[in-house]
Design an enzyme around this catalytic site. Structure first.
Site, short mmCIF file in Angstrom:
data_model
loop_
_atom_site.label_atom_id
_atom_site.label_comp_id
_atom_site.label_asym_id
_atom_site.label_seq_id
_atom_site.Cartn_x
_atom_site.Cartn_y
_atom_site.Cartn_z
N ASP A 1 89.50 44.15 45.99
CA ASP A 1 89.86 42.79 46.39
C ASP A 1 88.99 42.43 47.60
O ASP A 1 87.82 42.08 47.43
CB ASP A 1 91.36 42.75 46.68
CG ASP A 1 91.88 41.37 47.04
OD1 ASP A 1 91.16 40.39 46.80
OD2 ASP A 1 93.01 41.25 47.55
N ASP B 1 101.55 46.19 42.60
CA ASP B 1 102.95 45.81 42.87
C ASP B 1 103.05 44.53 43.67
O ASP B 1 102.09 44.09 44.33
CB ASP B 1 103.64 46.92 43.67
CG ASP B 1 103.12 46.98 45.10
OD1 ASP B 1 101.90 47.11 45.29
OD2 ASP B 1 103.93 46.86 46.05
#
Ligand code: IMP
Ligand code: MG
Length: 181
Positions: free
Chosen positions: A109, A165
């Site tokens: 990311d 998550d």
């Protein structure tokens, strides 16, 4: 929106079948890149990558040892906190020295996590380091990382499943989905 018990998730971006095929392809690429005598040590970044790495390692066609280290930058939310906590067992440093390392993470990311882990890894004196990630977000990364084995790219949305998550939930989903808003 799909409901799973009390779980509410958004659009499925990558199906379970696509994930399986991607993991098989990555395992094939990794399998031809190393030979059995390379004594490869897979280093799995917790928590997220353990789900994907578990599958990946069973498909690799040479003996491979695995260790874990814990890195976190999200601290339960949806944005990178901008700094990365790294908790590695002390004994791991000695194990890494002079070994061929396959670093496995769930997602590239901002790149802050991988950058921090790679800096630490290089200081441990490995023989070689290669990187494998399941997903790369299509964003201008804060840190440029060279990914040797890349699963898939995704648009810039917050996703869950396959180890990823939201506040500790949804890691076990076999596909990648957005969150319902
Ligand atoms: P980076 O340091 O920003 O590259 O992010 C790496 C870590 O952030 C990953 O290992 C994940 O734990 C978490 N992360 C980044 N994007 C997402 C996402 O879309 N969903 C869930 N976790 C994410
Ligand atoms: Mg993670």
């Amino acid at each position: 929106m799909e409901e799973l018990g009390d779980k509410q998730i958004g659009r499925i971006l990558i199906s379970a079948e696509q994930i399986e095929q991607t993991i098989q392809r990555l395992a094939d690429e990794i399998s031809v890149c190393f030979s059995p005598g390379d004594n490869v040590l897979a280093l799995i970044v917790l928590e997220g990558a353990k789900y994907f790495a578990g599958d990946l390692l069973t498909h690799i066609r040479f003996p491979i040892e695995a260790e874990h280290l814990k890195a976190s930058s999200y601290h339960g939310g949806m944005r990178s906190a901008g700094h990365v906590d790294l908790k590695e067992p002390q004994a791991l440093r000695r194990k890494i020295k002079d070994r061929n390392i396959l670093l496995i993470d769930d997602i590239y990311d901002t790149g802050l996590t991988l950058a921090k882990v790679l800096d630490w890894l290089k200081a441990c004196g490995p023989k070689s380091v290669r990187t494998c990630v399941l997903l790369e977000k299509e964003i201008p990364h804060q840190k440029q990382i060279s990914i040797d084995f890349l699963g898939l790219t995704i648009e810039d949305v917050f996703v869950v499943g396959c180890g990823l998550d939201y506040e500790g939930r949804y890691r076990e989903l076999p596909y990648i989905a957005g969150l319902a808003t």
